[in-house]
Design a protein around this motif. Structure first.
Motif, PDB file in Angstrom:
ATOM      1  N   ILE A  60       0.954  -1.321   0.056  1.00 59.63           N
ATOM      2  CA  ILE A  60      -0.083  -0.022  -0.021  1.00 59.63           C
ATOM      3  C   ILE A  60       0.809   1.144   0.014  1.00 59.63           C
ATOM      4  O   ILE A  60       0.608   2.158  -0.900  1.00 59.63           O
ATOM      5  CB  ILE A  60      -0.955  -0.015   1.324  1.00 59.63           C
ATOM      6  N   VAL A  61       1.986   0.967   0.732  1.00 59.06           N
ATOM      7  CA  VAL A  61       2.758   2.340   1.023  1.00 59.06           C
ATOM      8  C   VAL A  61       3.488   2.299  -0.381  1.00 59.06           C
ATOM      9  O   VAL A  61       3.574   3.609  -0.798  1.00 59.06           O
ATOM     10  CB  VAL A  61       3.822   2.229   1.956  1.00 59.06           C
ATOM     11  N   LEU A  62       3.834   1.480  -1.140  1.00 59.17           N
ATOM     12  CA  LEU A  62       4.599   1.626  -2.343  1.00 59.17           C
ATOM     13  C   LEU A  62       3.614   1.798  -3.539  1.00 59.17           C
ATOM     14  O   LEU A  62       4.226   2.308  -4.763  1.00 59.17           O
ATOM     15  CB  LEU A  62       5.484   0.326  -2.541  1.00 59.17           C
ATOM     16  N   SER A  63       2.675   1.679  -3.454  1.00 61.93           N
ATOM     17  CA  SER A  63       1.614   1.764  -4.592  1.00 61.93           C
ATOM     18  C   SER A  63       1.690   3.098  -5.262  1.00 61.93           C
ATOM     19  O   SER A  63       1.531   3.237  -6.396  1.00 61.93           O
ATOM     20  CB  SER A  63       0.259   1.424  -4.262  1.00 61.93           C
ATOM     21  N   GLY A  64       1.900   4.181  -4.331  1.00 60.90           N
ATOM     22  CA  GLY A  64       1.885   5.454  -4.732  1.00 60.90           C
ATOM     23  C   GLY A  64       2.782   5.782  -5.738  1.00 60.90           C
ATOM     24  O   GLY A  64       2.925   6.146  -6.739  1.00 60.90           O
ATOM     25  N   PRO A  65       4.216   5.419  -4.808  1.00 61.42           N
ATOM     26  CA  PRO A  65       5.341   6.031  -5.912  1.00 61.42           C
ATOM     27  C   PRO A  65       5.743   5.241  -6.963  1.00 61.42           C
ATOM     28  O   PRO A  65       6.052   5.757  -7.849  1.00 61.42           O
ATOM     29  CB  PRO A  65       6.678   5.597  -4.641  1.00 61.42           C
ATOM     30  N   VAL A  66       5.022   3.852  -6.998  1.00 59.53           N
ATOM     31  CA  VAL A  66       5.350   3.253  -8.157  1.00 59.53           C
ATOM     32  C   VAL A  66       4.298   3.616  -9.396  1.00 59.53           C
ATOM     33  O   VAL A  66       4.961   3.677 -10.570  1.00 59.53           O
ATOM     34  CB  VAL A  66       4.913   1.616  -7.813  1.00 59.53           C
ATOM     35  N   ALA A  84      14.412   4.748 -11.081  1.00 59.62           N
ATOM     36  CA  ALA A  84      13.736   4.816  -9.883  1.00 59.62           C
ATOM     37  C   ALA A  84      12.554   3.839  -9.733  1.00 59.62           C
ATOM     38  O   ALA A  84      12.255   2.905  -9.115  1.00 59.62           O
ATOM     39  CB  ALA A  84      13.189   6.046  -9.332  1.00 59.62           C
ATOM     40  N   TYR A  85      11.939   3.694 -11.087  1.00 60.30           N
ATOM     41  CA  TYR A  85      10.781   2.757 -11.192  1.00 60.30           C
ATOM     42  C   TYR A  85      11.115   1.555 -11.336  1.00 60.30           C
ATOM     43  O   TYR A  85      10.409   0.829 -10.488  1.00 60.30           O
ATOM     44  CB  TYR A  85      10.146   3.280 -12.608  1.00 60.30           C
ATOM     45  N   SER A  86      12.370   1.196 -11.958  1.00 56.27           N
ATOM     46  CA  SER A  86      12.799  -0.079 -11.850  1.00 56.27           C
ATOM     47  C   SER A  86      13.144  -0.821 -10.406  1.00 56.27           C
ATOM     48  O   SER A  86      12.944  -1.757 -10.112  1.00 56.27           O
ATOM     49  CB  SER A  86      14.269  -0.243 -12.675  1.00 56.27           C
ATOM     50  N   VAL A  87      13.595   0.067  -9.637  1.00 56.49           N
ATOM     51  CA  VAL A  87      13.936  -0.254  -8.316  1.00 56.49           C
ATOM     52  C   VAL A  87      12.608  -0.357  -7.406  1.00 56.49           C
ATOM     53  O   VAL A  87      12.460  -1.308  -6.818  1.00 56.49           O
ATOM     54  CB  VAL A  87      14.836   0.971  -7.400  1.00 56.49           C
ATOM     55  N   LEU A  88      11.796   0.597  -7.591  1.00 59.22           N
ATOM     56  CA  LEU A  88      10.489   0.496  -6.807  1.00 59.22           C
ATOM     57  C   LEU A  88       9.625  -0.778  -7.238  1.00 59.22           C
ATOM     58  O   LEU A  88       9.023  -1.433  -6.517  1.00 59.22           O
ATOM     59  CB  LEU A  88       9.562   1.786  -6.891  1.00 59.22           C
ATOM     60  N   HIS A  89       9.487  -1.149  -8.748  1.00 59.80           N
ATOM     61  CA  HIS A  89       8.827  -2.009  -9.096  1.00 59.80           C
ATOM     62  C   HIS A  89       9.560  -3.301  -8.555  1.00 59.80           C
ATOM     63  O   HIS A  89       8.645  -4.414  -8.462  1.00 59.80           O
ATOM     64  CB  HIS A  89       8.991  -2.076 -10.835  1.00 59.80           C
ATOM     65  N   ALA A  90      10.952  -3.645  -8.535  1.00 55.10           N
ATOM     66  CA  ALA A  90      11.381  -4.867  -7.997  1.00 55.10           C
ATOM     67  C   ALA A  90      11.214  -5.035  -6.601  1.00 55.10           C
ATOM     68  O   ALA A  90      10.664  -6.122  -5.939  1.00 55.10           O
ATOM     69  CB  ALA A  90      12.927  -4.757  -8.048  1.00 55.10           C
ATOM     70  N   GLY A 146       8.796  -7.847  -4.755  1.00 56.03           N
ATOM     71  CA  GLY A 146       9.144  -8.689  -3.512  1.00 56.03           C
ATOM     72  C   GLY A 146       8.218  -8.943  -2.438  1.00 56.03           C
ATOM     73  O   GLY A 146       8.089  -9.843  -2.056  1.00 56.03           O
ATOM     74  N   PHE A 147       7.628  -7.612  -2.479  1.00 56.16           N
ATOM     75  CA  PHE A 147       6.599  -7.506  -1.207  1.00 56.16           C
ATOM     76  C   PHE A 147       5.198  -8.210  -1.623  1.00 56.16           C
ATOM     77  O   PHE A 147       4.519  -9.020  -0.725  1.00 56.16           O
ATOM     78  CB  PHE A 147       6.236  -6.296  -0.765  1.00 56.16           C
ATOM     79  N   LEU A 148       5.045  -8.492  -2.949  1.00 57.37           N
ATOM     80  CA  LEU A 148       3.902  -9.215  -3.524  1.00 57.37           C
ATOM     81  C   LEU A 148       4.083 -10.968  -3.424  1.00 57.37           C
ATOM     82  O   LEU A 148       3.253 -11.274  -3.176  1.00 57.37           O
ATOM     83  CB  LEU A 148       3.820  -8.659  -4.948  1.00 57.37           C
ATOM     84  N   PHE A 149       5.312 -11.104  -3.731  1.00 55.04           N
ATOM     85  CA  PHE A 149       5.446 -12.484  -3.430  1.00 55.04           C
ATOM     86  C   PHE A 149       5.539 -12.648  -2.005  1.00 55.04           C
ATOM     87  O   PHE A 149       5.127 -13.759  -1.613  1.00 55.04           O
ATOM     88  CB  PHE A 149       6.950 -12.915  -3.804  1.00 55.04           C
TER      89      PHE A 149
END
Length: 202
Positions: free
Chosen positions: A70-76, A85-91, A95-98
């Motif tokens: 939830i916290v990362l959904s906005g920045p992503v 930055a998108y590549s890092v945030l997406h990775a 990771g948290f999705l898994f």
């Protein structure tokens, strides 16, 4: 693997008796079943992870992962797909999705497996799962077969993770390997008894 090879996953012939503090008594229904099969003196028990504990652990892992998602959904969603930055945030997001999926899966596996325990007696073992109890005397064992990790491409694929006790009547009891300082005293005791009865360990 045969019983001639010794490694951290290979049990040794430890004595059935121990000078440790006397074990807690087995449940009455387990003792009755052991008595009908002539298994003799109760020695010790190993209890698996309870379904409620597995569910609680899985729920905690899933909740933590969900919070970060939830916290990362906005920045992503706001980052440019062409930026580093998108590549890092997406990775990190993946990771948290898994982690979320793993937490849910752990809880479900715990509920499906149910409460399990192995009760060791001088003359055999009683396995309980939910409300079902099965007893196997040492003289009725065909063999103790090692179970190897088979999933994935990790370096530990192929290592021994447990043993399957196979009886003449078709009963099959899986005994997980739980190492403490490189050994599993519970499995070692089973191996000692089976070697006394000249049963193969493979």
């Amino acid at each position: 693997m045969t019983d001639a090879t010794q490694d951290p996953g290979q049990p040794t012939a430890a004595p059935l008796s121990s000078k440790a503090a006397p074990p807690k008594a087995a449940p009455p229904e387990v003792d009755r079943l052991a008595g009908t099969r002539g298994l003799g003196e109760y020695i010790t028990a190993r209890h698996g992870v309870s379904p409620s504990r597995a569910l609680a652990t899985g729920a905690a892992i899933a909740a933590i992962a969900l919070a970060f998602l939830i916290v990362l959904s906005g920045p992503v969603s706001n980052a440019s797909v062409f930026s580093s930055a998108y590549s890092v945030l997406h990775a990190v997001y993946l990771g948290f999705l898994f982690m979320l999926v793993a937490g849910v899966g752990q809880g479900i596996r715990g509920l499906v497996a149910g409460a399990q325990a192995h009760y060791l007696y001088a003359g055999g073992v009683v396995h309980t799962r939910r409300s079902v109890a099965r007893a196997v005397a040492w003289q009725d064992v065909i063999q103790l077969r090692s179970i190897h990790r088979r999933r994935g491409d990790r370096p530990d694929v192929g290592e021994v993770v447990g043993y399957r006790l196979e009886a003449r009547d078709g009963t099959s009891i899986v005994i997980p390997l739980v190492l403490t300082e490189g050994r599993d005293a519970f499995v070692d005791r089973i191996v000692a008894a089976l070697r006394t009865h000249n049963r193969p360990i493979v």
